[in-house]
Design a protein around this motif. Structure first.
Motif: not given
Ligand code: AMP
Ligand code: GLY
Length: 436
Positions: A128, A132-133, A135-136, A161-162, A164-165, A168-169
């Motif tokens: 995860i 996230e890195r 995505i950022d 982006k939020e 997307s994260k 992923v979670r």
């Protein structure tokens, strides 16, 4: 010839209908098929389920099948092709290793990167924090895809982006899609119209089928949640001869060559979901290792040549020379969906207005069954009722797209002789996109 066809949806009904018109086909045994397929004069159903690999092989033996064809991706991923070929029967469809092109998005992305096939920039993650890195570090939002097969549900086209994260979670952290989402592919979000291109492949050469466009969203104007496909038309007005050549040379040929180099020659139908982008031209969104559904319904209606020698050729590793010809004009398939689809569909609604026998209405419109079942009902007379999300694919050809649309939509309705059922819904704008 005896054909064994594996599957039971609208795609398989369209394939069985096409093959039944080949003068060389005597019998088509379909496992498990559906009530619409059962109405084809040359077809016979077997209760064997597509995922029961050993039982399918036994059926091929019992029927002395001259060719085995698989519709859905699931059995291919389980190694049906390998088992049928090992038993000595010609098989149309990829091996388990070649079916990975659909079964693992990570595999498909790496293959395209190696073969320099245009596709969205991507990364593959099972962690995860690393995801996230990534995505950022991207300029915009990122599309999140579960690596494995999720029946079309494992893709989140995020707007921020939020979002997307969070996806992923859910996939890696909460195992929303089980093991299929333990690994995710993150992709740059692309913009453009989507087209479906399918090619028959013999491991080395390929023969392109007519282009088509699917309509994935449930409501008119491409609104609402995605479905398995609410309708299709062929050809796509965006794919002219030049673009078709570009798609073959930049996308299909290098992919087939890379599969061969990797020792996973692709025999079967390779189906690309392509996005036509402004800056980069045609880009691969996904590869599938099977016929599209409902793309196959419109493509089959437009074939001029007998499909059988092409399927046999692909299975034997030698496609016929020349081109597989299609007729001019257009075809449209309007999917009639059950109440509540794409949520859990309501079943058991009686279907009215079906052709008395065969697949064609009196006006020559084709009624391909997908989610139907025979039901004895209260009065004791057998009726066909809804038994799935996508119930029927109402399919018509025409000299023009307008004529094909008019013919397909003309078969639907509550008037006498028209097709309908309680809770039925469908899109009114299939084939209405035109050029853009
Ligand atoms: P897939 O299952 O990979 O075909 O994805 C389902 C749908 O998500 C596609 O038909 C596209 O509409 C959309 N999609 C997938 N990948 C991307 C991407 N990189 N950019 C924009 N849309 C995408
Ligand atoms: N029409 C979408 C698919 O077959 O995957």
């Amino acid at each position: 010839m005896t054909i064994l066809l594996v599957g039971g949806g609208g795609r398989e009904h369209a394939l069985a209908w096409t093959l039944s018109r080949s003068p060389r086909v005597g019998t088509i045994v379909v496992a498990p098929g559906n009530p619409g397929i059962a109405r084809l004069p040359k077809a016979r159903l077997s209760p064997v389920r597509a995922e029961e690999t050993d039982a399918v092989v036994a059926l091929a033996r019992a029927e002395a099948a001259d060719l085995v064809i698989c519709g859905p991706e699931g059995p291919l991923g389980l190694g049906l092709g390998d088992a049928v070929r090992a038993a000595g029967f010609p098989f149309f469809g990829p091996s388990r290793a070649a079916a990975e092109i659909e079964g693992s998005k990570a595999f498909a992305k790496r293959l395209m990167a190696d073969a320099k096939v245009p596709t969205a920039a991507f990364g593959v993650f099972d962690d995860i924090a690393a995801a996230e890195r990534f995505i950022d570090a991207q300029p915009g939002p990122v599309v999140v895809k579960a690596d494995g097969l999720c029946a079309g549900k494992g893709v989140v086209v995020a707007a921020t982006k939020e979002e997307s994260k969070a996806a992923v979670r859910r996939m890696i952290g909460d195992r929303e899609f089980g093991a299929a989402g333990a690994r995710v592919v993150l992709e740059e979000r692309l913009f453009g119209r989507e087209v479906s291109m399918m090619a028959l492949c013999d491991g080395d050469r390929l023969a392109l089928l007519p282009s088509a466009e699917d309509h994935k969203a449930v409501f008119d104007g491409d609104r609402g949640p995605n479905t398995g496909g609410m309708g299709t038309y062929s050809p796509s007005p965006l794919v002219d001869d030049d673009l078709e050549r570009e798609i073959v040379q930049r996308i299909f040929e290098p992919t087939v060559a890379a599969m061969r180099r990797m020792g996973r020659p692709f025999q079967g139908v390779l189906y690309g979901g392509l996005m036509l982008t402004k800056n980069r031209g045609p880009v691969v969104i996904e590869w599938n290792c099977r016929f599209g559904d409902p793309e196959t319904q419109v493509v089959m209606v437009r074939l001029k040549d007998d499909l059988l020698p092409w399927l046999q050729g692909a299975a034997a590793g030698h496609l016929p020379e020349g081109r597989l010809r299609s007729v001019a004009g257009a075809a449209v398939c309007v999917v009639l969906a059950a109440a509540n689809y794409p949520g859990p569909p309501r079943g058991g609604d009686v279907i009215f207005g079906l052709p008395a026998d065969g697949t064609e209405t009196a006006d020559g419109v084709l009624v391909f069954h997908a989610g139907t079942r025979a039901d004895a009902g209260r009065s004791g007379t057998e009726a066909l009722v809804t038994a799935g999300g996508r119930v029927l694919g109402i399919t018509a050809g025409g000299a023009s797209l307008a004529e094909a649309r008019e013919r397909a939509y003309g078969a639907i309705g509550t008037a006498a002789g028209k097709i309908h059922f309680s809770g039925m819904h469908f899109r009114n704008d299939i084939g209405a996109r035109g050029r853009s």
